[in-house]
Design a protein around this motif. Sequence first.
Motif, PDB file in Angstrom:
ATOM      1  N   ALA A 318      43.161  85.709   5.709  1.00  0.00           N
ATOM      2  CA  ALA A 318      43.538  87.259   5.767  1.00  0.00           C
ATOM      3  C   ALA A 318      44.423  87.124   7.094  1.00  0.00           C
ATOM      4  O   ALA A 318      45.270  88.151   7.088  1.00  0.00           O
ATOM      5  CB  ALA A 318      42.176  87.969   6.166  1.00  0.00           C
ATOM      6  N   ASP A 319      44.585  86.363   7.760  1.00  0.00           N
ATOM      7  CA  ASP A 319      45.501  86.204   8.882  1.00  0.00           C
ATOM      8  C   ASP A 319      46.056  84.798   9.205  1.00  0.00           C
ATOM      9  O   ASP A 319      45.357  83.893   9.190  1.00  0.00           O
ATOM     10  CB  ASP A 319      44.730  86.790  10.073  1.00  0.00           C
ATOM     11  CG  ASP A 319      45.624  87.067  11.551  1.00  0.00           C
ATOM     12  OD1 ASP A 319      46.751  86.359  11.515  1.00  0.00           O
ATOM     13  OD2 ASP A 319      45.145  87.539  12.367  1.00  0.00           O
ATOM     14  N   ILE A 320      47.434  84.905   9.533  1.00  0.00           N
ATOM     15  CA  ILE A 320      48.253  83.628   9.616  1.00  0.00           C
ATOM     16  C   ILE A 320      47.537  82.901  10.579  1.00  0.00           C
ATOM     17  O   ILE A 320      47.519  81.628  10.792  1.00  0.00           O
ATOM     18  CB  ILE A 320      49.493  83.861  10.025  1.00  0.00           C
ATOM     19  CG1 ILE A 320      50.405  82.577  10.209  1.00  0.00           C
ATOM     20  CG2 ILE A 320      49.780  84.831  11.056  1.00  0.00           C
ATOM     21  CD1 ILE A 320      50.335  81.635   8.907  1.00  0.00           C
ATOM     22  N   ARG A 321      46.879  83.479  11.864  1.00  0.00           N
ATOM     23  CA  ARG A 321      46.413  82.860  12.742  1.00  0.00           C
ATOM     24  C   ARG A 321      45.222  81.915  12.628  1.00  0.00           C
ATOM     25  O   ARG A 321      44.505  81.328  13.207  1.00  0.00           O
ATOM     26  CB  ARG A 321      45.942  83.622  13.946  1.00  0.00           C
ATOM     27  CG  ARG A 321      47.206  84.469  14.660  1.00  0.00           C
ATOM     28  CD  ARG A 321      46.763  85.596  15.738  1.00  0.00           C
ATOM     29  NE  ARG A 321      47.754  86.354  16.084  1.00  0.00           N
ATOM     30  CZ  ARG A 321      48.452  87.323  15.601  1.00  0.00           C
ATOM     31  NH1 ARG A 321      47.993  87.762  14.545  1.00  0.00           N
ATOM     32  NH2 ARG A 321      49.655  87.982  16.363  1.00  0.00           N
ATOM     33  N   GLN A 322      44.517  82.211  11.085  1.00  0.00           N
ATOM     34  CA  GLN A 322      43.335  81.233  10.947  1.00  0.00           C
ATOM     35  C   GLN A 322      44.164  80.225  10.100  1.00  0.00           C
ATOM     36  O   GLN A 322      43.225  79.181   9.788  1.00  0.00           O
ATOM     37  CB  GLN A 322      42.759  82.220   9.813  1.00  0.00           C
ATOM     38  CG  GLN A 322      41.965  83.387  10.229  1.00  0.00           C
ATOM     39  CD  GLN A 322      41.510  84.170   9.047  1.00  0.00           C
ATOM     40  OE1 GLN A 322      41.974  84.047   7.928  1.00  0.00           O
ATOM     41  NE2 GLN A 322      40.374  84.735   9.346  1.00  0.00           N
ATOM     42  N   HIS A 323      45.442  79.875   9.975  1.00  0.00           N
ATOM     43  CA  HIS A 323      45.873  78.757   9.450  1.00  0.00           C
ATOM     44  C   HIS A 323      45.605  77.673  10.329  1.00  0.00           C
ATOM     45  O   HIS A 323      45.560  77.495  11.599  1.00  0.00           O
ATOM     46  CB  HIS A 323      47.515  78.835   9.431  1.00  0.00           C
ATOM     47  CG  HIS A 323      47.956  77.683   8.458  1.00  0.00           C
ATOM     48  ND1 HIS A 323      48.339  76.662   8.859  1.00  0.00           N
ATOM     49  CD2 HIS A 323      48.661  77.438   7.186  1.00  0.00           C
ATOM     50  CE1 HIS A 323      48.673  75.599   8.100  1.00  0.00           C
ATOM     51  NE2 HIS A 323      48.799  76.410   7.082  1.00  0.00           N
ATOM     52  N   PRO A 324      45.224  76.406   9.790  1.00  0.00           N
ATOM     53  CA  PRO A 324      44.796  75.084  10.673  1.00  0.00           C
ATOM     54  C   PRO A 324      45.698  74.710  11.601  1.00  0.00           C
ATOM     55  O   PRO A 324      45.838  73.700  12.581  1.00  0.00           O
ATOM     56  CB  PRO A 324      44.470  74.108   9.638  1.00  0.00           C
ATOM     57  CG  PRO A 324      44.051  74.859   8.410  1.00  0.00           C
ATOM     58  CD  PRO A 324      44.696  76.237   8.396  1.00  0.00           C
ATOM     59  N   PHE A 325      47.198  75.192  11.391  1.00  0.00           N
ATOM     60  CA  PHE A 325      48.348  74.778  12.336  1.00  0.00           C
ATOM     61  C   PHE A 325      47.822  75.000  13.720  1.00  0.00           C
ATOM     62  O   PHE A 325      48.269  74.075  14.529  1.00  0.00           O
ATOM     63  CB  PHE A 325      49.625  75.623  11.777  1.00  0.00           C
ATOM     64  CG  PHE A 325      50.877  75.439  12.716  1.00  0.00           C
ATOM     65  CD1 PHE A 325      51.359  74.129  12.802  1.00  0.00           C
ATOM     66  CD2 PHE A 325      51.369  76.558  13.393  1.00  0.00           C
ATOM     67  CE1 PHE A 325      52.209  73.726  13.614  1.00  0.00           C
ATOM     68  CE2 PHE A 325      52.505  76.272  14.223  1.00  0.00           C
ATOM     69  CZ  PHE A 325      52.991  74.959  14.184  1.00  0.00           C
ATOM     70  N   GLY A 326      47.021  75.959  14.223  1.00  0.00           N
ATOM     71  CA  GLY A 326      46.800  76.101  15.360  1.00  0.00           C
ATOM     72  C   GLY A 326      45.987  75.068  15.870  1.00  0.00           C
ATOM     73  O   GLY A 326      46.200  74.437  17.037  1.00  0.00           O
ATOM     74  N   GLU A 327      45.112  74.530  15.144  1.00  0.00           N
ATOM     75  CA  GLU A 327      44.383  73.094  15.354  1.00  0.00           C
ATOM     76  C   GLU A 327      44.947  72.117  15.469  1.00  0.00           C
ATOM     77  O   GLU A 327      45.014  71.089  16.351  1.00  0.00           O
ATOM     78  CB  GLU A 327      43.209  72.838  14.480  1.00  0.00           C
ATOM     79  CG  GLU A 327      42.021  73.973  14.522  1.00  0.00           C
ATOM     80  CD  GLU A 327      41.555  74.077  15.843  1.00  0.00           C
ATOM     81  OE1 GLU A 327      41.089  72.821  16.331  1.00  0.00           O
ATOM     82  OE2 GLU A 327      40.976  75.041  16.051  1.00  0.00           O
ATOM     83  N   MET A 328      46.193  71.936  14.651  1.00  0.00           N
ATOM     84  CA  MET A 328      47.180  70.708  14.874  1.00  0.00           C
ATOM     85  C   MET A 328      47.655  70.926  15.965  1.00  0.00           C
ATOM     86  O   MET A 328      47.878  69.873  16.769  1.00  0.00           O
ATOM     87  CB  MET A 328      48.066  70.912  13.695  1.00  0.00           C
ATOM     88  CG  MET A 328      47.548  70.749  12.285  1.00  0.00           C
ATOM     89  SD  MET A 328      48.842  70.964  10.949  1.00  0.00           S
ATOM     90  CE  MET A 328      47.798  71.245   9.595  1.00  0.00           C
ATOM     91  N   LEU A 329      48.354  72.059  16.451  1.00  0.00           N
ATOM     92  CA  LEU A 329      48.793  72.083  17.738  1.00  0.00           C
ATOM     93  C   LEU A 329      47.865  71.594  18.791  1.00  0.00           C
ATOM     94  O   LEU A 329      48.326  70.931  19.917  1.00  0.00           O
ATOM     95  CB  LEU A 329      49.488  73.674  18.122  1.00  0.00           C
ATOM     96  CG  LEU A 329      50.367  73.991  17.051  1.00  0.00           C
ATOM     97  CD1 LEU A 329      50.652  75.650  17.256  1.00  0.00           C
ATOM     98  CD2 LEU A 329      51.687  73.294  17.414  1.00  0.00           C
ATOM     99  N   LYS A 330      46.695  72.260  18.841  1.00  0.00           N
ATOM    100  CA  LYS A 330      45.691  71.962  19.978  1.00  0.00           C
ATOM    101  C   LYS A 330      45.622  70.435  19.919  1.00  0.00           C
ATOM    102  O   LYS A 330      45.225  69.734  21.164  1.00  0.00           O
ATOM    103  CB  LYS A 330      44.273  72.677  19.698  1.00  0.00           C
ATOM    104  CG  LYS A 330      44.544  74.157  19.889  1.00  0.00           C
ATOM    105  CD  LYS A 330      43.180  74.703  19.551  1.00  0.00           C
ATOM    106  CE  LYS A 330      43.137  76.175  19.627  1.00  0.00           C
ATOM    107  NZ  LYS A 330      41.828  76.836  19.217  1.00  0.00           N
TER     108      LYS A 330
END
Length: 409
Positions: A318-330
């Motif tokens: 539902a939200d781009i912020r749910q994309h695992p890209f955030g975890e990749m960055l972390k």
Amino acid sequence: MPRYSTDFIRAMPKADLHLHLDGSLRLDTLLAMAKTLKVPLPADTVEGLQAQVFKPAYQNLGEYLRGFQYTCAVLRDANHLTQAAYELAQDNLAEGVNYIEVRFAPQLLMDLSRGLDFDTVMRAVNAGLQQAEQAYNNSAAVLEQGKPPFRYGIINCAMRMFAAKGFSPYYDQLFQLMRDFEPMQVIKLAAMELVRASVRLRDDEGLPIVGLDLAGQESGYPASKFKEVYEFAHQHFLLKTVHAGEAYGAESVFEAIAECHADRIGHGYSLFLPERIQDPAIVDPVAYSQRLASFMADKRIAIEVCLTSNLQTNPAIADIRQHPFGEMLKNRMATVICTDNRLVSNTTLSDEYKLALDHFDIPFKRLKDMVAYGFKKNFFPGNYVEKRQYAKQCLQYFDRVAQQYGFID
């Protein structure tokens, strides 16, 4: 969170390492090519095709892939292949993308009845890219303005699976000739023929075929089935990427690395979705995902991130912020922003960067690292010294642009 303007994003040098030729045609070109070859389309206008085929959003992966039957059909022509490759390079150059790795499955485009064998397909695509390269590198933008020159590589895709009928003329004929073989044997044979022909054309004619990819349905067709194909590539210094973790669990990503010597991973979307892991031997999916991510980060195995494409093929997000890209960055992973399919996803590399920068916390230094990965983790069509020199030139230009926009004093 720093705000990065569209002008800055377009001006900075960029590299697209996951770019499908047959998913990135111009719509008006598709219409013209279809008319020339008498290929029936669902609509005869740009607006009609956008409404019926190449949509802003898709219900599932099957609908997303529907358009490829039309793009592949119009590309079974040598002149069309050259034109499509040339226009793709031009479209990238128009938005500051000065290095691209164009990938496609040559066997999907072959048609011996039209004189389109493997070599002809490859030469036709290279001719278009080479034409764009020579024109741009002799232009004022490079000679007078000091912009980095345009370079490119070609990645050939083997198909994980194909149907016994109607997939392409090449595959239809192959199944007919080998009708007493098991389907998987035929599929693997086609993949081995592809990698052998790729190495031959690279070595004999100097075509910049820089890598091997494995595309198509992951479920039921694991990368390990193509271990011998990737081993041949590995032994002949052909670099390797694999579509993995796009529609299957993290074990697919590990398999690509462990069994196929993958230098990069295409998508890796499921890497941080432990619920997608199906291997019963993995008793702690969360720990498995974390260990795999740490291993990849340590080895600097880059992930080709395609945000819009992933959103369109995973409509539950539902939200781009749910994309695992955030975890990749972390997890400090090497990530390269890519388009996947400029037409099918209705996107550009600048759009993909803006999507990432507007929705994730990416400081300027991290942005430069991401841009750098595009030039350092690519499969450059030259030796390592040349690759380093080119990367240095591109990153020096990045600093010039950053200074103009106030990010560097």
